[in-house]
Enzyme design. Sequence first.
Site, PDB file in Angstrom:
ATOM      1  N   GLY A   1       2.978  31.763  33.022  1.00 46.86           N
ATOM      2  CA  GLY A   1       3.695  32.310  31.856  1.00 46.86           C
ATOM      3  C   GLY A   1       4.284  33.760  31.933  1.00 46.86           C
TER       4      GLY A   1
ATOM      5  CG  ASP B   1      -0.402  33.616  37.321  1.00 47.04           C
ATOM      6  OD1 ASP B   1      -0.588  34.696  36.883  1.00 47.04           O
ATOM      7  OD2 ASP B   1       0.451  33.531  38.401  1.00 47.04           O
ATOM      8  CB  ILE B   2      -0.902  33.919  30.698  1.00 47.12           C
ATOM      9  CG1 ILE B   2      -1.114  32.247  30.805  1.00 47.12           C
ATOM     10  CG2 ILE B   2       0.390  34.356  29.694  1.00 47.12           C
ATOM     11  CD1 ILE B   2      -0.004  31.473  30.852  1.00 47.12           C
ATOM     12  CD  GLU B   3       1.372  37.471  36.643  1.00 43.34           C
ATOM     13  OE1 GLU B   3       2.286  38.455  37.007  1.00 43.34           O
ATOM     14  OE2 GLU B   3       0.752  36.739  37.500  1.00 43.34           O
ATOM     15  N   GLY B   4       3.002  37.399  30.728  1.00 44.43           N
ATOM     16  CA  GLY B   4       4.072  37.903  29.877  1.00 44.43           C
ATOM     17  C   GLY B   4       4.251  36.889  28.881  1.00 44.43           C
TER      18      GLY B   4
END
Length: 298
Positions: free
Chosen positions: A106, A151-154
């Site tokens: 994300g 792997d949510i980075e935003g």
Amino acid sequence: MALRFLFSILTLSLVMLGLANCSNAGKIVIYWGQNGNEGSLAETCATRNYEYVIIAFLPTFIPTQNPMINLAGHCNPQSANGCMALSSDIKFCQSKGIKVLLSLRGDKGSYPLESTQEASLVATYLWNNFLGGNSSSRPLGPAVLDGIDFDIEGGSSNQHWGDLARYLKGYNGKKVYITAAPQCPFPDAWLGNALTTGLFDFVWVQFYNNPSCQYNSDEFNNFEQAWKQWTLDIPAKKIFLGLPASLEAAGSGYIPVGNLTSIVLPAIKGSSKYGGVMLWSRYYDVLSGYSSSIKSYV
Ligand SMILES: *[C@@H]1O[C@H](CO)[C@@H](O)[C@H](O)[C@H]1NC(C)=O
Ligand SMILES: *[C@@H]1O[C@H](CO)[C@@H](O)[C@H](O)[C@H]1NC(C)=O
């Protein structure tokens, strides 16, 4: 007689020592899928360097928004058979005892989870298309993956990722591993709430592209404090040290093999939460040979 007894004791001790070493040994986790030149998934598993292989990525996963997997040059998900041929590779990896997970990526371009109900819909989609459920259009074919990596980075919300983990854990059948790849500044901006739920089996923390907490020989204390905070505050079974597999694999945070094996690993392996090392990514590992160099130290 006495000598024989002594010998038995010695053998027994050596066996027990061997077992102890084995169970304490860390594992290596690798991300695969974002470069067509990194070799196949089966080749990756055949190295036996990795215990967990994370297929990267599923960048869209909200059922109403036409989710589509992205595996760079490995396969074209829009063609007739798409990426379904990967099923035999996944099964090959699993036959070697390697767990294969799918990573939800994300970032800024993706939508947040708006509600608990939407989290439930995403869980159903993932279950039917990648896990133990069924669907007429499984993107990776019939192979049943071992779990889902966050792997949510935003995106614009840090809400409902814990709901998604809860729904995924709620299915009956083969165990669904739930893992995450947060950034090392604590708490993680997107997954911070979810990671407190205790639903995550393993958390591989990105100790790279994050100068405030990644390893730096001049300020070792920052790294040590960050590691301590992750291992003490996050109720996951194991915490992994996430690293770039080569100098080129990240903007910063690469640790030369010698520094890793002589300074960094000795400083963190004492923790009962220590799980091993995660590497980004298979492509860079092929070029550098990093996992082969560190394997016996992890
Ligand atoms: C999945 O399997 C169940 C039981 O075999 C069946 O009732 C259901 O219709 C199937 N669903 C799909 C989407 O194929
Ligand atoms: C590796 O360790 C040495 C000795 O502490 C240090 O001088 C060097 O800067 C370290 N390298 C990196 C990239 O941190």
